[in-house]
Design a protein around this motif. Structure first.
Motif, PDB file in Angstrom:
ATOM      1  N   PRO A 154       0.812  -1.200   0.000  1.00 47.35           N
ATOM      2  CA  PRO A 154       0.000   0.000   0.000  1.00 47.35           C
ATOM      3  C   PRO A 154       0.855   1.265   0.000  1.00 47.35           C
ATOM      4  N   ASP A 155       0.384   2.291  -0.730  1.00 48.22           N
ATOM      5  CA  ASP A 155       1.017   3.599  -0.632  1.00 48.22           C
ATOM      6  C   ASP A 155       0.388   4.261   0.589  1.00 48.22           C
ATOM      7  N   LYS A 194      -3.433   6.029   4.517  1.00 48.37           N
ATOM      8  CA  LYS A 194      -3.356   6.339   5.957  1.00 48.37           C
ATOM      9  C   LYS A 194      -4.323   5.466   6.740  1.00 48.37           C
ATOM     10  N   MET A 195      -5.497   5.207   6.165  1.00 54.95           N
ATOM     11  CA  MET A 195      -6.458   4.317   6.835  1.00 54.95           C
ATOM     12  C   MET A 195      -5.905   2.892   6.895  1.00 54.95           C
ATOM     13  N   ILE A 196      -5.285   2.476   5.803  1.00 56.34           N
ATOM     14  CA  ILE A 196      -4.685   1.135   5.756  1.00 56.34           C
ATOM     15  C   ILE A 196      -3.571   1.011   6.793  1.00 56.34           C
ATOM     16  N   ASN A 197      -2.757   2.040   6.882  1.00 59.08           N
ATOM     17  CA  ASN A 197      -1.648   2.010   7.844  1.00 59.08           C
ATOM     18  C   ASN A 197      -2.150   1.878   9.282  1.00 59.08           C
ATOM     19  N   GLY A 219      -2.428  -1.754  13.806  1.00 57.81           N
ATOM     20  CA  GLY A 219      -3.259  -2.229  14.898  1.00 57.81           C
ATOM     21  C   GLY A 219      -4.000  -1.163  15.682  1.00 57.81           C
ATOM     22  N   SER A 220      -3.910   0.103  15.264  1.00 56.65           N
ATOM     23  CA  SER A 220      -4.562   1.138  16.058  1.00 56.65           C
ATOM     24  C   SER A 220      -6.054   1.283  15.728  1.00 56.65           C
ATOM     25  N   ILE A 257     -11.709  -3.180   4.536  1.00 59.46           N
ATOM     26  CA  ILE A 257     -10.252  -2.987   4.420  1.00 59.46           C
ATOM     27  C   ILE A 257      -9.760  -3.575   3.091  1.00 59.46           C
ATOM     28  N   HIS A 258     -10.392  -4.652   2.677  1.00 57.80           N
ATOM     29  CA  HIS A 258     -10.013  -5.244   1.391  1.00 57.80           C
ATOM     30  C   HIS A 258     -10.210  -4.242   0.248  1.00 57.80           C
ATOM     31  N   LEU A 259     -11.357  -3.590   0.249  1.00 55.72           N
ATOM     32  CA  LEU A 259     -11.668  -2.635  -0.828  1.00 55.72           C
ATOM     33  C   LEU A 259     -10.797  -1.384  -0.724  1.00 55.72           C
TER      34      LEU A 259
END
Ligand code: T5A
Ligand code: NA
Length: 217
Positions: A47-48, A55-58, A63-64, A72-74
């Motif tokens: 992911p970039d 940022k959402m993926i990160n 774990g936050s 999350i997949h989409l």
């Protein structure tokens, strides 16, 4: 200017593998190798984590924040779709693009969670239509060996059980996709030995045809 037509396009290379298989190290080396040979190259990592979706993926990976599995997949897929036009443009401008994780990770990690609603088929669907790589390099390593490398276990999917499922699913997915040039590289060897194999694979890739193909079912 009609130089565009005579200029050859860049190639699209994807490097996939388990966590800590050495993807980032190899992408960087390949980038430097291509530039050192007088070519143009760009290194893209998914992911970039810098974009709003990234940022959402990160937050999820570290774990936050919790996310629904479908959601999350989409997001991972959206993170590729928002970048793909720029990648296509670079390739038509003669720039070789090296991608560190792509649709294959996208489908496989979600399917490896064991949620019966996220089959490999379901997980692959949002990837259909993205650019198909000219070459896909899979850095193969056992989960036990990968676990010995730096910072393993820091992120959500870094357990040996998950990684073992991911490894099996990668191979299942590669077998399903038609006309995909996949090279399995033994990533358990020293960094420079692995990169020699990668450079040899790249030397065989042709950019003669137009890059019009997309990932299919
Ligand atoms: N994910 C990703 C999804 O679920 N869906 C998706 O759509 C996508 C794109 C983060 C997570 O997100 C999941 C998959 C992942 O679980 P990431 O940001 O790519 O994805 O995270 P990692 O894969 O974990 O990236 P890493 O940077 O940790 O691993 P790399 O890039 O494979 O490895 P690298 O090169 O950074 O090396 C790791 C360590 O090993 C050493 C390096 O020096 C470094 O310390 N190393 C070696 N040691 C010995 N021998 C070698 N040959 C070595 N090569 C590297
Ligand atoms: Na990781």
């Amino acid at each position: 200017h009609d130089t565009q037509e005579s200029q050859s396009r860049g190639i699209l290379i994807v490097i996939e593998g388990l966590d800590r298989s050495g993807k980032s190290s190899q992408c960087q080396k390949l980038h430097d190798h291509l530039v050192g040979n007088g070519g143009q190259a760009r290194y893209v990592k998914f992911p970039d984590r810098t974009t709003p979706t990234g940022k959402m993926i990160n937050s999820y990976l570290t774990g936050s924040v919790e996310q629904d599995d479908h959601s999350i997949h989409l997001l991972f897929s959206a993170n590729r779709w928002e970048a793909i036009k720029g990648i296509g443009r670079d390739i038509s401008n003669g720039i070789n693009v090296i991608i560190d994780r792509y649709s294959f990770s996208g489908a496989v990690y979600s399917a490896a969670k064991g949620n019966p609603e996220l089959s490999l088929d379901w997980a692959w669907y949002p990837e259909i239509g993205l650019l198909k790589p000219d070459l896909l390099l899979f850095l193969d390593i056992s989960p036990e060996e990968a676990a010995k490398r730096g910072n393993y276990g820091d992120e959500r999917y870094e357990t040996e059980k998950m990684q073992a499922r991911v490894r099996t699913l990668f191979k299942e997915l590669f077998a399903r996709i038609d006309d995909l040039d996949v090279w399995l590289v033994d990533a358990g060897r020293a960094i420079d030995v692995v990169s020699q194999d990668i450079f040899a694979a790249i030397a065989k890739v042709s950019s003669d045809g137009p890059l019009t193909e997309s990932l299919g079912k």
